[in-house]
Design a protein around this motif. Sequence first.
Motif, mmCIF file in Angstrom:
data_model
loop_
_atom_site.group_PDB
_atom_site.id
_atom_site.type_symbol
_atom_site.label_atom_id
_atom_site.label_comp_id
_atom_site.label_asym_id
_atom_site.label_seq_id
_atom_site.Cartn_x
_atom_site.Cartn_y
_atom_site.Cartn_z
ATOM 1 N N LEU A 153 9.189 4.182 3.703
ATOM 2 C CA LEU A 153 8.283 4.023 2.564
ATOM 3 C C LEU A 153 7.622 5.369 2.304
ATOM 4 O O LEU A 153 7.610 6.236 3.172
ATOM 5 N N SER A 154 7.018 5.513 1.141
ATOM 6 C CA SER A 154 6.259 6.734 0.886
ATOM 7 C C SER A 154 4.945 6.668 1.667
ATOM 8 O O SER A 154 4.456 5.578 1.997
ATOM 9 N N LEU A 155 4.369 7.821 1.947
ATOM 10 C CA LEU A 155 3.083 7.870 2.642
ATOM 11 C C LEU A 155 2.020 7.159 1.810
ATOM 12 O O LEU A 155 1.164 6.453 2.347
ATOM 13 N N LYS A 156 2.106 7.299 0.499
ATOM 14 C CA LYS A 156 1.154 6.627 -0.388
ATOM 15 C C LYS A 156 1.262 5.108 -0.241
ATOM 16 O O LYS A 156 0.250 4.410 -0.183
ATOM 17 N N ALA A 157 2.484 4.577 -0.157
ATOM 18 C CA ALA A 157 2.676 3.129 -0.008
ATOM 19 C C ALA A 157 2.137 2.635 1.334
ATOM 20 O O ALA A 157 1.554 1.553 1.416
ATOM 21 N N VAL A 158 2.314 3.433 2.392
ATOM 22 C CA VAL A 158 1.792 3.052 3.712
ATOM 23 C C VAL A 158 0.269 3.011 3.670
ATOM 24 O O VAL A 158 -0.356 2.040 4.105
ATOM 25 N N ASN A 159 -0.345 4.065 3.133
ATOM 26 C CA ASN A 159 -1.807 4.089 3.041
ATOM 27 C C ASN A 159 -2.326 2.968 2.147
ATOM 28 O O ASN A 159 -3.370 2.377 2.419
ATOM 29 N N ASN A 160 -1.583 2.652 1.097
ATOM 30 C CA ASN A 160 -1.957 1.562 0.199
ATOM 31 C C ASN A 160 -1.946 0.226 0.947
ATOM 32 O O ASN A 160 -2.855 -0.595 0.790
ATOM 33 N N ALA A 161 -0.924 0.005 1.774
ATOM 34 C CA ALA A 161 -0.844 -1.238 2.558
ATOM 35 C C ALA A 161 -2.013 -1.342 3.536
ATOM 36 O O ALA A 161 -2.558 -2.425 3.752
#
Length: 200
Positions: A20-28
């Motif tokens: 996943l993108s780092l942004k998607a991980v932080n979003n989760a």
Amino acid sequence: MRKQETELFTPAEAAVLSRLSLKAVNNAIDKKTVTARRTRAGRLLDEPALVYLSLERQLAGDTTPEFRRRLFAEIAAEPRRRVVSVGALKVDIGESRREVMERLKQLRRAERLVTVNPEIMGGNPVFRGTRVPVHQVAELLAKGETVERLCEDYPRVSEEMIRLAPIYAAAHPLRGRPRKQPWHGWKPVATWSIPIRDLK
């Protein structure tokens, strides 16, 4: 009997392992879809979170946030199960777990091939036994350079090292601004002008 310590991963490592993108991980993490442990080192994720994030790559557009939270809770409750149930739906997580574990092996191999020493290249990560910066090789690959060409340019760096450079660089991004070069701010010793007509 001693309890086995759980391995924890940074969001950057989780992004690499789950694809996943780092942004998607932080979003989760921010939306509390997955639970992160807060430590002095920052927010850290465990293996069930990685398996869930790998699944999220496939499910995000087709499921509700509530379903995704329940799915993570089921995975976290019994992390070794192959199939988890959320309501009437059964989700096979075996393939996602295998993908994460395979990527983890690659990341650990990359970490063994890299060294960080303040005396070598100013402390930037380099391939063991060389002065070749890992992030530079990863950047060249991202710009379209071929593995074969990089092997020619860096004869002391193996093909495996070059192939694993992007994984290491993504999991361990450089922090802060680029360092200033020692000559930054120096005034030129001499300058001269050449008329354009003389350049022909």
